[in-house]
Design a protein around this motif. Structure first.
Motif, PDB file in Angstrom:
ATOM      1  N   ALA A  51       0.844  -1.457   0.485  1.00 32.28           N
ATOM      2  CA  ALA A  51       0.067   0.089   0.106  1.00 32.28           C
ATOM      3  C   ALA A  51       0.580   1.447   0.358  1.00 32.28           C
ATOM      4  O   ALA A  51       1.794   1.109   1.170  1.00 32.28           O
ATOM      5  CB  ALA A  51      -1.310  -0.023   1.126  1.00 32.28           C
ATOM      6  N   ALA A  52       0.508   2.518  -0.711  1.00 34.41           N
ATOM      7  CA  ALA A  52       1.259   3.683  -0.783  1.00 34.41           C
ATOM      8  C   ALA A  52       0.056   4.691  -0.903  1.00 34.41           C
ATOM      9  O   ALA A  52       1.232   5.763  -0.796  1.00 34.41           O
ATOM     10  CB  ALA A  52       1.991   3.691  -2.172  1.00 34.41           C
ATOM     11  N   ALA A  53      -1.150   3.945  -0.797  1.00 39.05           N
ATOM     12  CA  ALA A  53      -1.896   5.276  -0.611  1.00 39.05           C
ATOM     13  C   ALA A  53      -2.925   4.750  -0.179  1.00 39.05           C
ATOM     14  O   ALA A  53      -3.424   3.675   0.113  1.00 39.05           O
ATOM     15  CB  ALA A  53      -1.597   6.160  -2.241  1.00 39.05           C
ATOM     16  N   ASP A  54      -4.079   6.129   0.187  1.00 37.49           N
ATOM     17  CA  ASP A  54      -5.329   5.624   0.633  1.00 37.49           C
ATOM     18  C   ASP A  54      -6.450   4.944   0.183  1.00 37.49           C
ATOM     19  O   ASP A  54      -7.032   4.559   0.171  1.00 37.49           O
ATOM     20  CB  ASP A  54      -5.987   7.730   1.295  1.00 37.49           C
ATOM     21  CG  ASP A  54      -4.756   7.721   2.069  1.00 37.49           C
ATOM     22  OD1 ASP A  54      -5.223   7.288   3.001  1.00 37.49           O
ATOM     23  OD2 ASP A  54      -5.235   9.193   1.609  1.00 37.49           O
ATOM     24  N   ALA A  55      -6.246   4.943  -1.645  1.00 43.19           N
ATOM     25  CA  ALA A  55      -6.685   4.327  -2.830  1.00 43.19           C
ATOM     26  C   ALA A  55      -6.459   2.922  -2.152  1.00 43.19           C
ATOM     27  O   ALA A  55      -7.448   1.899  -2.105  1.00 43.19           O
ATOM     28  CB  ALA A  55      -6.634   4.611  -3.715  1.00 43.19           C
ATOM     29  N   ASP A  56      -5.189   2.506  -2.438  1.00 43.28           N
ATOM     30  CA  ASP A  56      -4.487   1.344  -1.829  1.00 43.28           C
ATOM     31  C   ASP A  56      -4.998   0.800  -1.090  1.00 43.28           C
ATOM     32  O   ASP A  56      -5.898  -1.035  -0.883  1.00 43.28           O
ATOM     33  CB  ASP A  56      -3.224   1.204  -1.875  1.00 43.28           C
ATOM     34  CG  ASP A  56      -2.182   1.771  -3.113  1.00 43.28           C
ATOM     35  OD1 ASP A  56      -3.135   1.742  -4.017  1.00 43.28           O
ATOM     36  OD2 ASP A  56      -1.459   1.926  -2.840  1.00 43.28           O
TER      37      ASP A  56
ATOM     38  N   LYS B  66       2.004   9.617   4.242  1.00 43.96           N
ATOM     39  CA  LYS B  66       1.199  10.293   4.400  1.00 43.96           C
ATOM     40  C   LYS B  66      -0.577   9.154   5.367  1.00 43.96           C
ATOM     41  O   LYS B  66      -0.548  10.154   6.415  1.00 43.96           O
ATOM     42  CB  LYS B  66       0.364  10.650   2.937  1.00 43.96           C
ATOM     43  CG  LYS B  66      -0.709  11.519   3.183  1.00 43.96           C
ATOM     44  CD  LYS B  66      -1.443  11.713   2.278  1.00 43.96           C
ATOM     45  CE  LYS B  66      -2.533  13.022   2.028  1.00 43.96           C
ATOM     46  NZ  LYS B  66      -2.976  13.852   1.113  1.00 43.96           N
ATOM     47  N   LEU B  67       0.377   7.759   5.070  1.00 47.42           N
ATOM     48  CA  LEU B  67      -0.273   6.967   5.299  1.00 47.42           C
ATOM     49  C   LEU B  67      -0.417   6.703   7.003  1.00 47.42           C
ATOM     50  O   LEU B  67      -1.272   6.161   8.076  1.00 47.42           O
ATOM     51  CB  LEU B  67      -0.690   6.095   5.214  1.00 47.42           C
ATOM     52  CG  LEU B  67      -0.487   5.428   3.567  1.00 47.42           C
ATOM     53  CD1 LEU B  67      -0.741   4.243   2.836  1.00 47.42           C
ATOM     54  CD2 LEU B  67      -2.514   5.306   3.450  1.00 47.42           C
ATOM     55  N   GLY B  68       1.359   7.015   7.250  1.00 45.62           N
ATOM     56  CA  GLY B  68       1.533   6.474   8.747  1.00 45.62           C
ATOM     57  C   GLY B  68       0.668   7.963   9.163  1.00 45.62           C
ATOM     58  O   GLY B  68       0.440   7.834  10.784  1.00 45.62           O
ATOM     59  N   THR B  69       0.606   9.180   8.892  1.00 39.44           N
ATOM     60  CA  THR B  69      -0.662   9.898   9.625  1.00 39.44           C
ATOM     61  C   THR B  69      -1.680   9.260   9.775  1.00 39.44           C
ATOM     62  O   THR B  69      -2.614   9.661  11.217  1.00 39.44           O
ATOM     63  CB  THR B  69      -0.926  11.242   9.029  1.00 39.44           C
ATOM     64  OG1 THR B  69       0.799  11.911   8.849  1.00 39.44           O
ATOM     65  CG2 THR B  69      -2.112  12.018   9.649  1.00 39.44           C
TER      66      THR B  69
END
Length: 521
Positions: free
Chosen positions: A37-42, A103-106
């Motif tokens: 996963a690398a983005a919110d969509a993932d 950003k996913l960490g946040t």
């Protein structure tokens, strides 16, 4: 988490340096169908998949270079029972250097590598797994969560309200990843008292859990705070009992100095007696071959930390450590370097071995170990940064800066490069503050890299840039520095101006970097 040999002959070291790695060590490990996963969509897609399939989600947040992450890969992710169990959950991997990872960490409130979070099929967080525990214990807690466990937040609320919990629910609390909680359950200041409350309430339900919670409550006390000395016999009983000590191995190792200082705050007979008993228990664990090499070296380091306990805070000289302990440190680290063939395990163990050699004052051995391991490491820049730290502690400024710079130059991945770059920059400010051109060049390079990274103003990357900005502000003392800082501020303003206008959080973080009101004291 809380996160280090001498060779018989140069020929042997050369042979080790050219031997191939067991595997490339680029992902969480084979055998498990990890979803990257690398983005919110993932994330949204994987959680939707989990809900449709009525499967929990196990989220792993880590980085290629991270020694504890590599330890998980070497001891947990490759276990046959973990691989088999993974068929019952959706395994999601967030590599901290993926484009949108910070950003996913946040989003998930994760900071430290590694973090393991288990979610139920509806996306609610069940628990955070303690990556520092023995792999078999982590596996046991994972299975409890997978067996329909309630979210640990609800379990904690019931425990604090005095409601009755099952032994399994107490175990979930005892083996929660308190060090990676990020205040999801509790403010940090409330942790010691809450853990003590839980330890008392769990008595009679599960003895191992009650002991673990009690030990953690003592270890979590703020520096300088002491525990009730009447509790000292309880710690001595744990140390004397091989079964109990084995079950609490990670806490006894990681918290050794804090436990001793809290229960025997003054030097003297009581402390000396406890230190002797503690060392005997740790030595027994160090010889326990059912533990991983990393765990055995961890308790060896705990023995070194206890040997240093009543010495001055300055870096210790080897003559202040018992000679037998120094011999064990040399022999065990050399043996690990000879025997390890797994690339994941090498990254975890060799870095740890070099660190403990340094803590023992064996700087030459630590440097030799790191240098010999560079060619075999999949992330040699981590070892280079350790060499820089060794040189700095020994007062070798030029060598320190050379290693820090090389570590930055060789580092890979946007978040890692900002972190390694900020470490190099910090060393420049500390060790060579008069070198204005070099300092400006390093900061300018970091700002240029931040401009290309959409996640630069989130989590670990944001903290790296804050470090650089704060150091620049403190360094700005004269005309040459002021001119350089002015140019860098103008460069940073340009970076902020190019950010996506819809990302208010990133823009605010960027614009606040070099504003006095945004700096921490």
């Amino acid at each position: 988490m809380k996160l280090t040999p001498r060779f018989a002959a140069l020929a042997a070291a050369a042979l080790l340096a050219t031997a191939p790695l067991a595997h490339a060590a680029t992902g969480p490990g084979p055998g498990v169908s990890w979803q990257a996963a690398a983005a919110d969509a993932d994330i949204d897609r994987f959680f939707a998949q989990a809900k449709a399939d009525k499967k929990p989600v196990l989220l792993y947040w880590g980085a290629k270079w991270c020694p504890p992450c590599n330890q998980l890969k070497a001891t947990l992710f490759n276990r046959a029972d973990f691989i088999e169990q993974s068929k019952s959950f959706v395994a999601v991997n967030i590599d901290g250097d993926a484009r949108g990872a910070q950003k996913l960490g946040t989003r998930f409130k994760v900071r430290g590598y590694p973090t393991l979070i288990l979610f139920n099929p509806n996306g609610s967080e069940i628990t955070r797994l303690p990556g520092e525990a023995d792999a078999a214990q982590v596996m046991s807690v994972l299975q409890l969560g997978l067996a329909g466990g309630r979210p640990v937040k609800a379990v904690l609320a019931d425990a604090r309200a005095g409601k009755k919990l099952s032994a399994n629910e107490w175990r979930m609390l005892g083996f929660y990843g308190w060090e990676i909680d990020e205040q999801q359950l509790l403010p940090v200041a409330e942790r010691p008292a809450t853990l003590a409350q839980l330890a008392k309430a769990s008595e009679g339900a599960d003895a191992e859990t009650a002991t673990r919670l009690w030990l953690k409550s003592i270890g979590a006390l703020a520096e300088g705070k002491t525990a009730d000395p009447a509790q000292l016999p309880r710690l001595r009983a744990v140390l004397a009992d091989a079964t109990q000590a084995r079950a609490q191995m990670d806490v006894l190792g990681n918290e050794a100095p804090d436990l001793v200082k809290a229960l025997t705050p003054q030097g003297g007979d009581a402390r000396n007696a406890l230190l002797a008993e503690y060392d005997a228990a740790l030595k027994r664990l160090n010889e326990d071959t059912t533990l991983s090499r990393a765990d055995r070296l961890n308790v060896l380091q705990a023995r070194i930390e206890l040997a240093r306990l009543d010495q001055p805070k300055a870096e210790v000289h080897p003559q202040r450590i018992p000679a037998t302990l120094l011999t064990e440190a040399r022999e065990q680290t050399a043996r690990a370097n000879r025997e390890i063939t797994d690339g994941y395990e090498r990254q975890a163990v060799i870095t740890q071995a070099a660190h403990l050699l340094g803590r023992a004052g064996l700087w030459k051995e630590s440097d030799e170990l790191l240098k010999s391991a560079l060619a075999r490491s999949h992330s040699p820049y981590y070892l280079m940064s350790q060499l820089g730290g060794n040189a700095k502690k020994q007062g070798r400024k030029a060598d320190a800066l050379r290693w820090y710079e090389e570590a930055f130059n060789k580092s890979e991945g946007p978040a890692t490069r900002l972190q390694w770059g900020s470490n190099y920059f910090g060393a420049l400010i500390e060790l060579s503050p008069e070198d204005t051109p070099r300092i400006e060049k390093a900061a300018a390079q970091l700002f240029a890299e931040a401009e290309k990274d959409p996640g630069a103003f989130y989590e670990r990357s944001e903290r790296s840039l804050k470090k650089v900005a704060d150091l620049l502000t403190g360094w700005n003392k004269g005309a040459p520095q002021a001119a350089a800082v002015g140019r860098l501020k103008a460069q940073l303003d340009g970076v902020c101006g190019k950010l996506d206008g819809s990302d208010a959080k990133a823009r605010a973080a960027c614009e606040g970097l070099m504003k006095p009101a945004a700096r921490k004291a």
